[in-house]
Motif scaffolding. Structure first.
Motif, PDB file in Angstrom:
ATOM      1  N   GLN A 238       0.836  -1.212   0.000  1.00 53.74           N
ATOM      2  CA  GLN A 238       0.000   0.000   0.000  1.00 53.74           C
ATOM      3  C   GLN A 238       0.865   1.254   0.000  1.00 53.74           C
ATOM      4  OE1 GLN A 238      -3.379   0.214  -0.410  1.00 53.74           O
ATOM      5  NE2 GLN A 238      -3.096  -1.953  -0.834  1.00 53.74           N
ATOM      6  N   ALA A 239       1.932   1.233   0.780  1.00 53.05           N
ATOM      7  CA  ALA A 239       2.854   2.376   0.802  1.00 53.05           C
ATOM      8  C   ALA A 239       3.507   2.553  -0.568  1.00 53.05           C
ATOM      9  CB  ALA A 239       3.917   2.187   1.885  1.00 53.05           C
ATOM     10  N   LEU A 240       3.890   1.440  -1.207  1.00 46.35           N
ATOM     11  CA  LEU A 240       4.505   1.498  -2.533  1.00 46.35           C
ATOM     12  C   LEU A 240       3.545   2.097  -3.557  1.00 46.35           C
ATOM     13  CD1 LEU A 240       6.788   0.755  -4.554  1.00 46.35           C
ATOM     14  CD2 LEU A 240       5.667  -1.472  -4.784  1.00 46.35           C
ATOM     15  N   ILE A 241       2.301   1.653  -3.534  1.00 45.57           N
ATOM     16  CA  ILE A 241       1.299   2.137  -4.488  1.00 45.57           C
ATOM     17  C   ILE A 241       1.068   3.636  -4.321  1.00 45.57           C
ATOM     18  CG2 ILE A 241      -1.169   2.033  -5.057  1.00 45.57           C
ATOM     19  CD1 ILE A 241      -0.968  -1.006  -4.380  1.00 45.57           C
ATOM     20  N   ASN A 242       1.067   4.106  -3.088  1.00 47.41           N
ATOM     21  CA  ASN A 242       0.778   5.507  -2.813  1.00 47.41           C
ATOM     22  C   ASN A 242       1.999   6.419  -2.868  1.00 47.41           C
ATOM     23  OD1 ASN A 242      -2.067   5.214  -2.369  1.00 47.41           O
ATOM     24  ND2 ASN A 242      -1.550   4.145  -0.477  1.00 47.41           N
TER      25      ASN A 242
ATOM     26  N   PRO B 153       4.933   8.374  -4.717  1.00 44.50           N
ATOM     27  CA  PRO B 153       5.265   8.833  -6.074  1.00 44.50           C
ATOM     28  C   PRO B 153       6.521   8.120  -6.584  1.00 44.50           C
ATOM     29  CG  PRO B 153       4.910  10.699  -4.591  1.00 44.50           C
ATOM     30  CD  PRO B 153       4.919   9.456  -3.752  1.00 44.50           C
ATOM     31  N   SER B 154       6.510   7.771  -7.882  1.00 47.27           N
ATOM     32  CA  SER B 154       7.612   7.019  -8.472  1.00 47.27           C
ATOM     33  C   SER B 154       8.949   7.733  -8.340  1.00 47.27           C
ATOM     34  CB  SER B 154       7.320   6.735  -9.940  1.00 47.27           C
ATOM     35  OG  SER B 154       8.309   5.907 -10.489  1.00 47.27           O
ATOM     36  N   ASP B 155       8.940   9.061  -8.460  1.00 45.62           N
ATOM     37  CA  ASP B 155      10.212   9.787  -8.357  1.00 45.62           C
ATOM     38  C   ASP B 155      10.753   9.768  -6.931  1.00 45.62           C
ATOM     39  OD1 ASP B 155       8.031  11.440  -7.674  1.00 45.62           O
ATOM     40  OD2 ASP B 155       9.154  13.263  -8.112  1.00 45.62           O
ATOM     41  N   ALA B 156       9.866   9.772  -5.929  1.00 46.72           N
ATOM     42  CA  ALA B 156      10.321   9.678  -4.534  1.00 46.72           C
ATOM     43  C   ALA B 156      10.917   8.297  -4.270  1.00 46.72           C
ATOM     44  CB  ALA B 156       9.164   9.946  -3.578  1.00 46.72           C
ATOM     45  N   LEU B 157      10.275   7.270  -4.809  1.00 50.61           N
ATOM     46  CA  LEU B 157      10.792   5.910  -4.639  1.00 50.61           C
ATOM     47  C   LEU B 157      12.148   5.767  -5.314  1.00 50.61           C
ATOM     48  CD1 LEU B 157      10.359   3.006  -3.637  1.00 50.61           C
ATOM     49  CD2 LEU B 157       9.206   2.535  -5.795  1.00 50.61           C
TER      50      LEU B 157
ATOM     51  N   LEU C  40      15.602   4.462  -3.654  1.00 53.39           N
ATOM     52  CA  LEU C  40      16.079   3.156  -4.096  1.00 53.39           C
ATOM     53  C   LEU C  40      17.601   3.075  -4.167  1.00 53.39           C
ATOM     54  CD1 LEU C  40      14.407   0.714  -4.660  1.00 53.39           C
ATOM     55  CD2 LEU C  40      14.370   1.306  -7.070  1.00 53.39           C
ATOM     56  N   GLY C  41      18.257   4.097  -4.680  1.00 57.08           N
ATOM     57  CA  GLY C  41      19.727   4.103  -4.780  1.00 57.08           C
ATOM     58  C   GLY C  41      20.399   3.943  -3.427  1.00 57.08           C
TER      59      GLY C  41
END
Length: 183
Positions: free
Chosen positions: A83-87, A89-93, A97-98
């Motif tokens: 749920q946290a992943l879905i919500n 934003p892709s740029d924040a993730l 990630l790095g």
């Protein structure tokens, strides 16, 4: 993409941890968004775990009582993490990630001799292990990176499993968590 999946699954049957770092980094370098990479890896991990589960079962390396206790934690933690992943934003993730990749690389080389023989742990240590495992399942639901490394340490440190018992036993709740996160 198929080659990355096959090589990762094959290597994952021998090694726990680090496989997500390699395969997810490859997917990101291919231009796949971080949240899609994480979700894709989790869905693919179901097959990898199920494929190796049979061999660990035949070898008697699954501690079923421990696995059954961890299933509910894996489902709840993976649900919250997904749920946290879905919500997120892709740029924040992508920004997180790095550093996450770099954070877990040193764990690949640590504890070379741990998990050689089964060690009985106190109920208090095991209860702490369940809590740490639940938090780790939330992490795995969001990032997946390093989850195998974390799980190895949790099983060995808090539940006293050998590496083979860890690989076999961990697959049972991981499958439940991966299915939950992929739905």
């Amino acid at each position: 993409m198929a080659v990355i999946g096959f090589v990762s699954a094959f290597a994952g049957s021998f090694f726990s941890g680090g496989i997500s770092i390699v395969s997810m980094t490859a997917m990101i370098l291919m231009g796949i968004p971080a949240n899609v990479t994480t979700a894709t890896f989790r869905a693919g991990a179901i097959g990898s775990c199920m494929g190796s589960l049979h061999n660990y079962y035949k070898a008697g390396k699954i501690r079923w009582q421990l696995a059954s206790r961890l299933i509910a934690l894996a489902i709840a933690g993976s649900f919250l993490g997904a749920q946290a992943l879905i919500n997120m934003p892709s740029d924040a993730l992508a920004k997180l990630l790095g550093p996450a990749i770099l954070l877990f690389v040193p764990f690949l080389l640590k504890y070379k001799n741990a998990g050689v023989k089964h060690i009985v742990k106190t109920p208090r240590i095991q209860m702490l292990g369940y809590l740490v495992y639940f938090i780790s399942c939330i992490w795995a639901g969001i990032f997946t990176l390093g989850a195998g490394i974390i799980f190895i340490h949790i099983f060995i440190v808090f539940f006293g499993t050998t590496v083979l018992e860890t690989k076999g036993t961990a697959n049972v709740p991981i499958i439940a968590g991966d299915i939950t996160a992929s739905i």
